[in-house]
Design an enzyme around this catalytic site. Sequence first.
Site, PDB file in Angstrom:
ATOM      1  CB  ALA A  63      -7.055 -13.622 113.425  1.00 49.81           C
ATOM      2  N   GLY A 108      -9.183 -10.381 116.531  1.00 53.54           N
ATOM      3  CA  GLY A 108     -10.003 -10.262 115.319  1.00 53.54           C
ATOM      4  C   GLY A 108     -11.480 -10.487 115.580  1.00 53.54           C
ATOM      5  CD  GLU A 111      -9.170  -6.224 114.705  1.00 51.98           C
ATOM      6  OE1 GLU A 111      -8.746  -5.246 114.088  1.00 51.98           O
ATOM      7  OE2 GLU A 111      -8.596  -7.323 114.693  1.00 51.98           O
ATOM      8  CD  GLU A 131      -5.389  -7.652 118.016  1.00 54.63           C
ATOM      9  OE1 GLU A 131      -5.517  -7.145 119.155  1.00 54.63           O
ATOM     10  OE2 GLU A 131      -6.354  -7.913 117.292  1.00 54.63           O
TER      11      GLU A 131
HETATM   12  N1  CO8 Z   1      -5.918 -19.131 116.992  1.00 49.41           N
HETATM   13  C1  CO8 Z   1      -5.739 -20.449 116.842  1.00 49.41           C
HETATM   14  N2  CO8 Z   1      -6.053 -21.360 117.799  1.00 49.41           N
HETATM   15  C2  CO8 Z   1      -6.557 -20.900 118.940  1.00 49.41           C
HETATM   16  C3  CO8 Z   1      -6.783 -19.531 119.179  1.00 49.41           C
HETATM   17  C4  CO8 Z   1      -6.450 -18.624 118.125  1.00 49.41           C
HETATM   18  N3  CO8 Z   1      -6.652 -17.293 118.212  1.00 49.41           N
HETATM   19  N4  CO8 Z   1      -7.296 -19.369 120.412  1.00 49.41           N
HETATM   20  C5  CO8 Z   1      -7.404 -20.597 120.941  1.00 49.41           C
HETATM   21  N5  CO8 Z   1      -6.960 -21.522 120.067  1.00 49.41           N
HETATM   22  C6  CO8 Z   1      -6.904 -22.970 120.247  1.00 49.41           C
HETATM   23  C7  CO8 Z   1      -5.787 -23.364 121.217  1.00 49.41           C
HETATM   24  O1  CO8 Z   1      -4.554 -23.449 120.532  1.00 49.41           O
HETATM   25  C8  CO8 Z   1      -6.288 -24.707 121.692  1.00 49.41           C
HETATM   26  O2  CO8 Z   1      -6.034 -25.676 120.709  1.00 49.41           O
HETATM   27  P1  CO8 Z   1      -5.438 -27.131 121.144  1.00 49.41           P
HETATM   28  O3  CO8 Z   1      -6.514 -27.721 121.998  1.00 49.41           O
HETATM   29  O4  CO8 Z   1      -5.248 -27.819 119.839  1.00 49.41           O
HETATM   30  O5  CO8 Z   1      -4.190 -26.858 121.891  1.00 49.41           O
HETATM   31  C9  CO8 Z   1      -7.801 -24.532 121.751  1.00 49.41           C
HETATM   32  O6  CO8 Z   1      -8.091 -23.412 120.899  1.00 49.41           O
HETATM   33  C10 CO8 Z   1      -8.307 -24.224 123.141  1.00 49.41           C
HETATM   34  O7  CO8 Z   1      -7.589 -23.102 123.618  1.00 49.41           O
HETATM   35  P2  CO8 Z   1      -6.840 -23.087 125.042  1.00 49.41           P
HETATM   36  O8  CO8 Z   1      -6.392 -24.459 125.421  1.00 49.41           O
HETATM   37  O9  CO8 Z   1      -5.807 -22.020 124.992  1.00 49.41           O
HETATM   38  O10 CO8 Z   1      -8.057 -22.668 125.979  1.00 49.41           O
HETATM   39  P3  CO8 Z   1      -7.974 -21.897 127.385  1.00 49.41           P
HETATM   40  O11 CO8 Z   1      -9.325 -21.979 127.968  1.00 49.41           O
HETATM   41  O12 CO8 Z   1      -6.834 -22.389 128.179  1.00 49.41           O
HETATM   42  O13 CO8 Z   1      -7.644 -20.370 126.996  1.00 49.41           O
HETATM   43  C11 CO8 Z   1      -7.901 -18.339 125.744  1.00 49.41           C
HETATM   44  C12 CO8 Z   1      -8.584 -19.608 126.283  1.00 49.41           C
HETATM   45  C13 CO8 Z   1      -7.514 -17.426 126.916  1.00 49.41           C
HETATM   46  C14 CO8 Z   1      -8.905 -17.623 124.847  1.00 49.41           C
HETATM   47  C15 CO8 Z   1      -6.640 -18.725 124.957  1.00 49.41           C
HETATM   48  O14 CO8 Z   1      -6.995 -19.751 124.015  1.00 49.41           O
HETATM   49  C16 CO8 Z   1      -6.033 -17.596 124.176  1.00 49.41           C
HETATM   50  O15 CO8 Z   1      -5.400 -16.735 124.751  1.00 49.41           O
HETATM   51  N6  CO8 Z   1      -6.217 -17.595 122.838  1.00 49.41           N
HETATM   52  C17 CO8 Z   1      -5.630 -16.603 121.969  1.00 49.41           C
HETATM   53  C18 CO8 Z   1      -6.332 -15.280 122.089  1.00 49.41           C
HETATM   54  C19 CO8 Z   1      -5.688 -14.230 121.223  1.00 49.41           C
HETATM   55  O16 CO8 Z   1      -4.581 -13.804 121.452  1.00 49.41           O
HETATM   56  N7  CO8 Z   1      -6.406 -13.781 120.179  1.00 49.41           N
HETATM   57  C20 CO8 Z   1      -5.963 -12.758 119.291  1.00 49.41           C
HETATM   58  C21 CO8 Z   1      -5.290 -13.340 118.103  1.00 49.41           C
HETATM   59  S1  CO8 Z   1      -4.528 -12.112 117.108  1.00 49.41           S
HETATM   60  C22 CO8 Z   1      -5.782 -11.505 116.161  1.00 49.41           C
HETATM   61  O17 CO8 Z   1      -6.903 -11.872 116.299  1.00 49.41           O
HETATM   62  C23 CO8 Z   1      -5.402 -10.477 115.160  1.00 49.41           C
HETATM   63  C24 CO8 Z   1      -6.561 -10.085 114.278  1.00 49.41           C
HETATM   64  C25 CO8 Z   1      -6.140  -9.202 113.170  1.00 49.41           C
HETATM   65  C26 CO8 Z   1      -5.564  -9.995 112.062  1.00 49.41           C
HETATM   66  C27 CO8 Z   1      -4.973  -9.136 111.019  1.00 49.41           C
HETATM   67  C28 CO8 Z   1      -4.138  -9.934 110.076  1.00 49.41           C
HETATM   68  C29 CO8 Z   1      -3.051  -9.217 109.443  1.00 49.41           C
END
Ligand code: CO8
Length: 258
Positions: A63, A108, A111, A131
């Site tokens: 998400a 998400g 999920e 999460e």
């Molecule tokens: N949300 C928003 N932006 C994101 C996300 C995300 N989940 N993941 C990556 N991005 C963006 C980064 O901010 C980045 O943007 P920018 O270039 O503008 O800085 C771009 O995508 C590329 O990402 P990275 O530079 O981080 O790429 P890497 O190759 O270095 O890393 C990863 C890749 C390991 C996947 C890393 O991006 C990461 O850890 N992302 C987050 C993963 C995460 O924690 N996901 C879970 C989110 S929580 C969730 O999903 C909860 C769901 C339930 C919701 C219920 C609501 C109540």
Amino acid sequence: MEFIRYEEKGRVGIITLSREESLNALCTPMLREIDKLLDEIDTDEIRCLIITGAGKKAFAAGADIEEMSDMSPVESRKYSLYGNSLMRKIETYPIPVIAAVNGYCLGGACEMSLSCDFRICSDNAVFGQPEAGLGITPGWGGTQRMARAVGIAMAKQIMYTARNFKADEALRIGLVNSVHPQEELMDYALKLAEKISSNAPIAVRACKEASTRGISMDLDQACKIESDLFSSCIGTYDQRNAMKAFMNKEKYTDFQNR
Ligand code: CO8
């Protein structure tokens, strides 16, 4: 549509999460586009759906964290309930939905893949429920569906550790059905979807409904649902013709969905 793409290949529909600059992170407008598209697909014509991600790096990285970062508890509850209703819509969609996971599949996104009928993935896929490391729980059914997919003990380990894991581990614990070289993933997904589409659509839907509803019931009730759905197939044009063909040592392949 701004955040997803949709195409049809024969009787198979392909939804591509398409927000590559953010690793296809699932923002609310994207969820709404999927929701609306699911209402519009003609499920009498299309017999199987595939969900995948744009690019080579991600199915989706979860998400949208920016969107969630300063939500109030009330807003977040609404957000969780809406996401949950969409995941349930995918899970109970009348035709099978395959997740073709082509890279990161976190939070998400994991999920969403769990709400699909099953998952296949590329060899660079990375799964996880990160999460707890972000101060939240999974909010789109992960606390429930992960346990149904891999067993409660492994699901708890995945959630409590918030650890990412790779395709080979996902295969070992039964989260995915198969792993493929990335360049072959979509060909395999399409072959699988075509194979599913070549069987009697009414029977395939009934298998899906019986399995999906039955898994959260006691066995006696679930087997009654199976009997209802089994008997609803009997007398259909496709059942009569497929069995007649078998009796004549032939194979019926032209299922009419009636
Ligand atoms: N949300 C928003 N932006 C994101 C996300 C995300 N989940 N993941 C990556 N991005 C963006 C980064 O901010 C980045 O943007 P920018 O270039 O503008 O800085 C771009 O995508 C590329 O990402 P990275 O530079 O981080 O790429 P890497 O190759 O270095 O890393 C990863 C890749 C390991 C996947 C890393 O991006 C990461 O850890 N992302 C987050 C993963 C995460 O924690 N996901 C879970 C989110 S929580 C969730 O999903 C909860 C769901 C339930 C919701 C219920 C609501 C109540």
